[in-house]
Design a protein around this motif. Sequence first.
Motif, PDB file in Angstrom:
ATOM      1  N   UNK A  55      70.992  14.044  38.403  1.00  0.00           N
ATOM      2  CA  UNK A  55      70.220  14.929  39.302  1.00  0.00           C
ATOM      3  C   UNK A  55      69.893  16.647  38.512  1.00  0.00           C
ATOM      4  N   UNK A  56      68.726  16.828  38.433  1.00  0.00           N
ATOM      5  CA  UNK A  56      68.695  18.063  37.929  1.00  0.00           C
ATOM      6  C   UNK A  56      67.889  18.960  38.580  1.00  0.00           C
ATOM      7  N   UNK A  57      68.156  20.044  39.021  1.00  0.00           N
ATOM      8  CA  UNK A  57      67.472  21.109  40.187  1.00  0.00           C
ATOM      9  C   UNK A  57      66.140  21.770  39.495  1.00  0.00           C
ATOM     10  N   UNK A  58      66.290  22.043  38.256  1.00  0.00           N
ATOM     11  CA  UNK A  58      64.815  22.752  37.526  1.00  0.00           C
ATOM     12  C   UNK A  58      64.457  21.828  36.308  1.00  0.00           C
ATOM     13  N   UNK A  59      63.192  21.759  36.083  1.00  0.00           N
ATOM     14  CA  UNK A  59      62.892  21.249  34.906  1.00  0.00           C
ATOM     15  C   UNK A  59      63.251  21.971  33.643  1.00  0.00           C
ATOM     16  N   UNK A  60      63.625  21.106  32.695  1.00  0.00           N
ATOM     17  CA  UNK A  60      63.840  21.729  31.424  1.00  0.00           C
ATOM     18  C   UNK A  60      62.739  22.095  30.579  1.00  0.00           C
ATOM     19  N   UNK A  61      62.745  23.159  29.557  1.00  0.00           N
ATOM     20  CA  UNK A  61      61.901  23.481  28.959  1.00  0.00           C
ATOM     21  C   UNK A  61      61.647  22.306  27.614  1.00  0.00           C
ATOM     22  N   UNK A  62      60.362  21.978  26.924  1.00  0.00           N
ATOM     23  CA  UNK A  62      59.929  20.930  26.427  1.00  0.00           C
ATOM     24  C   UNK A  62      60.882  21.026  25.020  1.00  0.00           C
ATOM     25  N   UNK A  63      61.167  22.053  24.345  1.00  0.00           N
ATOM     26  CA  UNK A  63      62.194  22.245  22.977  1.00  0.00           C
ATOM     27  C   UNK A  63      63.275  22.938  23.485  1.00  0.00           C
ATOM     28  N   UNK A  64      63.144  23.963  23.972  1.00  0.00           N
ATOM     29  CA  UNK A  64      64.312  25.059  24.194  1.00  0.00           C
ATOM     30  C   UNK A  64      64.901  25.000  25.417  1.00  0.00           C
ATOM     31  N   UNK A  65      66.253  24.648  25.240  1.00  0.00           N
ATOM     32  CA  UNK A  65      67.181  24.356  26.487  1.00  0.00           C
ATOM     33  C   UNK A  65      67.203  25.906  27.038  1.00  0.00           C
ATOM     34  N   UNK A  66      67.076  26.885  26.412  1.00  0.00           N
ATOM     35  CA  UNK A  66      67.341  28.283  26.960  1.00  0.00           C
ATOM     36  C   UNK A  66      66.063  28.979  27.548  1.00  0.00           C
ATOM     37  N   UNK A  67      65.011  28.268  27.435  1.00  0.00           N
ATOM     38  CA  UNK A  67      63.632  28.719  27.962  1.00  0.00           C
ATOM     39  C   UNK A  67      63.661  29.031  29.472  1.00  0.00           C
ATOM     40  N   UNK A  68      63.001  30.255  29.557  1.00  0.00           N
ATOM     41  CA  UNK A  68      63.219  30.549  31.053  1.00  0.00           C
ATOM     42  C   UNK A  68      62.296  29.945  32.026  1.00  0.00           C
ATOM     43  N   UNK A  69      62.432  29.507  33.240  1.00  0.00           N
ATOM     44  CA  UNK A  69      61.394  28.876  33.890  1.00  0.00           C
ATOM     45  C   UNK A  69      60.164  29.645  34.249  1.00  0.00           C
ATOM     46  N   UNK A  70      59.074  29.415  34.553  1.00  0.00           N
ATOM     47  CA  UNK A  70      58.033  30.048  34.975  1.00  0.00           C
ATOM     48  C   UNK A  70      58.114  31.160  36.228  1.00  0.00           C
ATOM     49  N   UNK A  71      57.572  32.091  35.834  1.00  0.00           N
ATOM     50  CA  UNK A  71      57.953  33.013  37.034  1.00  0.00           C
ATOM     51  C   UNK A  71      56.923  33.082  37.892  1.00  0.00           C
ATOM     52  N   UNK A  72      57.129  33.215  39.478  1.00  0.00           N
ATOM     53  CA  UNK A  72      56.046  33.136  40.426  1.00  0.00           C
ATOM     54  C   UNK A  72      55.418  34.533  40.474  1.00  0.00           C
ATOM     55  N   UNK A  73      54.028  34.451  40.295  1.00  0.00           N
ATOM     56  CA  UNK A  73      53.133  35.436  40.257  1.00  0.00           C
ATOM     57  C   UNK A  73      53.176  36.669  41.170  1.00  0.00           C
ATOM     58  N   UNK A  74      53.855  36.555  42.173  1.00  0.00           N
ATOM     59  CA  UNK A  74      54.107  37.589  43.244  1.00  0.00           C
ATOM     60  C   UNK A  74      54.972  38.462  42.687  1.00  0.00           C
ATOM     61  N   UNK A  75      56.329  37.728  41.998  1.00  0.00           N
ATOM     62  CA  UNK A  75      57.244  38.640  41.455  1.00  0.00           C
ATOM     63  C   UNK A  75      56.599  39.378  40.251  1.00  0.00           C
ATOM     64  N   UNK A  76      55.841  38.667  39.510  1.00  0.00           N
ATOM     65  CA  UNK A  76      55.136  39.326  38.201  1.00  0.00           C
ATOM     66  C   UNK A  76      54.883  40.585  38.706  1.00  0.00           C
ATOM     67  N   UNK A  77      53.904  40.589  39.810  1.00  0.00           N
ATOM     68  CA  UNK A  77      53.069  41.583  40.191  1.00  0.00           C
ATOM     69  C   UNK A  77      54.065  42.914  40.659  1.00  0.00           C
ATOM     70  N   UNK A  78      55.088  42.625  41.156  1.00  0.00           N
ATOM     71  CA  UNK A  78      55.976  43.590  41.763  1.00  0.00           C
ATOM     72  C   UNK A  78      56.964  44.161  40.445  1.00  0.00           C
ATOM     73  N   UNK A  79      56.954  43.308  39.487  1.00  0.00           N
ATOM     74  CA  UNK A  79      57.741  43.690  38.495  1.00  0.00           C
ATOM     75  C   UNK A  79      56.775  44.739  37.646  1.00  0.00           C
ATOM     76  N   UNK A  80      55.593  44.435  37.522  1.00  0.00           N
ATOM     77  CA  UNK A  80      54.746  45.543  36.995  1.00  0.00           C
ATOM     78  C   UNK A  80      54.765  46.818  37.634  1.00  0.00           C
ATOM     79  N   UNK A  81      54.752  46.834  39.045  1.00  0.00           N
ATOM     80  CA  UNK A  81      54.728  47.978  39.564  1.00  0.00           C
ATOM     81  C   UNK A  81      56.134  48.771  39.472  1.00  0.00           C
ATOM     82  N   UNK A  82      57.209  47.982  39.267  1.00  0.00           N
ATOM     83  CA  UNK A  82      58.292  48.485  38.982  1.00  0.00           C
ATOM     84  C   UNK A  82      58.609  49.436  37.706  1.00  0.00           C
ATOM     85  N   UNK A  83      57.746  48.905  36.631  1.00  0.00           N
ATOM     86  CA  UNK A  83      57.766  49.361  35.370  1.00  0.00           C
ATOM     87  C   UNK A  83      57.038  50.783  35.270  1.00  0.00           C
ATOM     88  N   UNK A  84      56.104  51.029  36.095  1.00  0.00           N
ATOM     89  CA  UNK A  84      55.297  52.013  36.079  1.00  0.00           C
ATOM     90  C   UNK A  84      56.118  53.211  36.493  1.00  0.00           C
TER      91      UNK A  84
END
Length: 181
Positions: free
Chosen positions: A152-181
């Motif tokens: 069993x694996x809880x999250x999908x693995x990246x195609x080639x890279x084991x250390x690839x980060x999983x995709x980020x939810x777009x809502x969190x991405x928008x919050x991160x942009x606000x924080x960077x300003x």
Amino acid sequence: MKEIQKYTISISSLEDKTYEFDFESGDAFFEAMDQELIQHGSFKTHLVLTKSSSMIQLNFHIWGTLGLVCDRSLEPFDEPMDIREQLFLKFSDRVEELTDEIELILWDTQQINIARYLFDFIVLSLPMKKLHPRFRQEETDDDEEQEGKVVYRSEPAGPDDETAEPPVDPRWEALRKLNNN
């Protein structure tokens, strides 16, 4: 009941020293124990009894074969057994089982019957999973094959890279942009 009486040892007439007893048992023993776990079997018991003024030490050596039924195929098969156990019966003013190896018996106890001890030792030696010998190799092979496999694996693995980060939810991405300003 007559079968069980064969396992009675008169301790009141014994002096304080070591004694040896041998017993042979078969299907009649298991029938007399009024149980359904083991129907067939034959075994021998060598008992070394050491009596002292305060206790009795019992050393059991039980060996033979038991007729069991396979949990997987329901086929009968013979299971070999070779058991060595020790039990202490201490003289006391009351009867009590202190541990698995120590029991208290009354000072005026005239005789002991070891049939219950024999049966308990035999039952405790039975495997949890009763498999016919032809399935045992398969069972160990299956266990070895399972080693190293991901079940069993809880999250999908990246195609080639084991250390690839999983995709980020777009809502969190928008919050991160606000924080960077």
